[in-house]
Design a protein around this motif. Structure first.
Motif, PDB file in Angstrom:
ATOM      1  N   PHE A  60     -49.114  -5.756  18.445  1.00  0.00           N
ATOM      2  CA  PHE A  60     -48.490  -5.552  17.135  1.00  0.00           C
ATOM      3  C   PHE A  60     -49.311  -6.251  16.045  1.00  0.00           C
ATOM      4  N   ASP A  61     -49.624  -7.529  16.254  1.00  0.00           N
ATOM      5  CA  ASP A  61     -50.358  -8.307  15.244  1.00  0.00           C
ATOM      6  C   ASP A  61     -51.775  -7.782  15.028  1.00  0.00           C
ATOM      7  N   ILE A  62     -52.523  -7.610  16.119  1.00  0.00           N
ATOM      8  CA  ILE A  62     -53.908  -7.130  16.021  1.00  0.00           C
ATOM      9  C   ILE A  62     -53.940  -5.712  15.461  1.00  0.00           C
ATOM     10  N   GLY A  63     -53.016  -4.863  15.901  1.00  0.00           N
ATOM     11  CA  GLY A  63     -52.969  -3.482  15.420  1.00  0.00           C
ATOM     12  C   GLY A  63     -52.738  -3.390  13.932  1.00  0.00           C
ATOM     13  N   ASN A  64     -51.770  -4.139  13.427  1.00  0.00           N
ATOM     14  CA  ASN A  64     -51.478  -4.079  11.994  1.00  0.00           C
ATOM     15  C   ASN A  64     -52.543  -4.775  11.151  1.00  0.00           C
ATOM     16  N   TYR A  65     -53.115  -5.860  11.652  1.00  0.00           N
ATOM     17  CA  TYR A  65     -54.221  -6.504  10.939  1.00  0.00           C
ATOM     18  C   TYR A  65     -55.395  -5.534  10.837  1.00  0.00           C
ATOM     19  N   SER A  66     -55.725  -4.887  11.957  1.00  0.00           N
ATOM     20  CA  SER A  66     -56.849  -3.938  11.968  1.00  0.00           C
ATOM     21  C   SER A  66     -56.572  -2.727  11.094  1.00  0.00           C
ATOM     22  N   LEU A  67     -55.330  -2.263  11.082  1.00  0.00           N
ATOM     23  CA  LEU A  67     -54.965  -1.141  10.217  1.00  0.00           C
ATOM     24  C   LEU A  67     -55.186  -1.503   8.745  1.00  0.00           C
ATOM     25  N   ASN A  68     -54.790  -2.707   8.361  1.00  0.00           N
ATOM     26  CA  ASN A  68     -55.037  -3.159   6.980  1.00  0.00           C
ATOM     27  C   ASN A  68     -56.525  -3.210   6.677  1.00  0.00           C
ATOM     28  N   LYS A  69     -57.324  -3.675   7.637  1.00  0.00           N
ATOM     29  CA  LYS A  69     -58.776  -3.733   7.442  1.00  0.00           C
ATOM     30  C   LYS A  69     -59.363  -2.331   7.289  1.00  0.00           C
ATOM     31  N   ILE A  70     -58.827  -1.368   8.041  1.00  0.00           N
ATOM     32  CA  ILE A  70     -59.313   0.008   7.917  1.00  0.00           C
ATOM     33  C   ILE A  70     -59.113   0.492   6.484  1.00  0.00           C
ATOM     34  N   TYR A  71     -57.944   0.222   5.913  1.00  0.00           N
ATOM     35  CA  TYR A  71     -57.690   0.656   4.541  1.00  0.00           C
ATOM     36  C   TYR A  71     -58.472  -0.154   3.515  1.00  0.00           C
ATOM     37  N   GLU A  72     -59.025  -1.301   3.928  1.00  0.00           N
ATOM     38  CA  GLU A  72     -59.924  -2.081   3.063  1.00  0.00           C
ATOM     39  C   GLU A  72     -61.382  -1.655   3.242  1.00  0.00           C
ATOM     40  N   GLY A  73     -61.640  -0.753   4.203  1.00  0.00           N
ATOM     41  CA  GLY A  73     -62.988  -0.231   4.385  1.00  0.00           C
ATOM     42  C   GLY A  73     -63.752  -0.780   5.579  1.00  0.00           C
ATOM     43  N   PHE A  74     -63.049  -1.394   6.545  1.00  0.00           N
ATOM     44  CA  PHE A  74     -63.707  -1.972   7.709  1.00  0.00           C
ATOM     45  C   PHE A  74     -63.010  -1.518   8.987  1.00  0.00           C
ATOM     46  N   PHE A  75     -63.805  -1.054   9.963  1.00  0.00           N
ATOM     47  CA  PHE A  75     -63.248  -0.511  11.198  1.00  0.00           C
ATOM     48  C   PHE A  75     -63.498  -1.464  12.361  1.00  0.00           C
ATOM     49  N   PRO A  76     -62.475  -1.709  13.208  1.00  0.00           N
ATOM     50  CA  PRO A  76     -62.673  -2.594  14.358  1.00  0.00           C
ATOM     51  C   PRO A  76     -63.654  -1.970  15.351  1.00  0.00           C
ATOM     52  N   SER A  77     -64.718  -2.703  15.666  1.00  0.00           N
ATOM     53  CA  SER A  77     -65.787  -2.124  16.477  1.00  0.00           C
ATOM     54  C   SER A  77     -66.096  -2.867  17.764  1.00  0.00           C
ATOM     55  N   LYS A  78     -65.748  -4.140  17.838  1.00  0.00           N
ATOM     56  CA  LYS A  78     -66.120  -4.937  19.001  1.00  0.00           C
ATOM     57  C   LYS A  78     -65.042  -5.984  19.266  1.00  0.00           C
ATOM     58  N   VAL A  79     -64.742  -6.213  20.553  1.00  0.00           N
ATOM     59  CA  VAL A  79     -63.711  -7.180  20.945  1.00  0.00           C
ATOM     60  C   VAL A  79     -64.308  -8.163  21.946  1.00  0.00           C
ATOM     61  N   GLU A  80     -64.051  -9.442  21.716  1.00  0.00           N
ATOM     62  CA  GLU A  80     -64.418 -10.474  22.680  1.00  0.00           C
ATOM     63  C   GLU A  80     -63.187 -11.355  22.869  1.00  0.00           C
ATOM     64  N   THR A  81     -62.828 -11.614  24.137  1.00  0.00           N
ATOM     65  CA  THR A  81     -61.655 -12.438  24.400  1.00  0.00           C
ATOM     66  C   THR A  81     -62.027 -13.635  25.262  1.00  0.00           C
ATOM     67  N   ASN A  82     -61.261 -14.700  25.093  1.00  0.00           N
ATOM     68  CA  ASN A  82     -61.280 -15.814  26.029  1.00  0.00           C
ATOM     69  C   ASN A  82     -59.817 -16.193  26.243  1.00  0.00           C
ATOM     70  N   GLU A  83     -59.534 -17.244  26.943  1.00  0.00           N
ATOM     71  CA  GLU A  83     -58.134 -17.544  27.267  1.00  0.00           C
ATOM     72  C   GLU A  83     -57.311 -17.982  26.063  1.00  0.00           C
ATOM     73  N   ASN A  84     -57.946 -18.359  24.952  1.00  0.00           N
ATOM     74  CA  ASN A  84     -57.205 -18.841  23.786  1.00  0.00           C
ATOM     75  C   ASN A  84     -57.277 -17.943  22.562  1.00  0.00           C
TER      76      ASN A  84
END
Length: 125
Positions: A60-84
């Motif tokens: 929910f959080d990542i999806g809506n943050y990324s959606l806002n970024k899309i409308y600001e002109g930036f598309f989510p392209s790469k994901v890196e995760t660790n335990e935190n």
């Protein structure tokens, strides 16, 4: 790979993955299918703290943050995760070919958690 499901009024996708990084990559695959972007190089990064959060809250959080970024002109392209945390890199959008106007990412629901996690998510149009 994300799979679009029939939904009466909105767009619903089923996301699959063995871990959080694969689920988020599938979320971005769904965004890609909806918006059909043409992007340039990586330009921005966002780090999201995942300590003690459920997968549905993270989506929910990542999806809506990324959606806002899309409308600001930036598309989510790469994901890196660790335990935190999750680090998302965004690319500059050159053009969006998709015609849907998504208002929000809503109601992520975990439907299966065997060897692979499945999450259904609705894109509110």
């Amino acid at each position: 790979m994300s799979k679009e499901l029939n939904h009466v009024a909105d767009i619903m996708f089923e996301l699959h993955g063995k871990g959080l990084d694969e689920i988020i990559e599938d979320l971005f695959d769904a965004f890609n299918k909806i918006f059909i972007p043409i992007v340039g190089g990586l330009e921005k990064e966002y780090v999201y703290n995942i300590n003690k959060k459920n997968i549905d809250d993270i989506i929910f959080d990542i999806g809506n943050y990324s959606l806002n970024k899309i409308y600001e002109g930036f598309f989510p392209s790469k994901v890196e995760t660790n335990e935190n945390s999750i680090k998302i890199s965004f690319s500059k959008i050159m053009n969006l070919k998709g015609e849907e106007d998504i208002k929000a990412v809503a109601y992520p629901k975990i439907i299966n958690e065997d060897n692979e996690v499945k999450v259904r998510v609705i894109f509110d149009i």
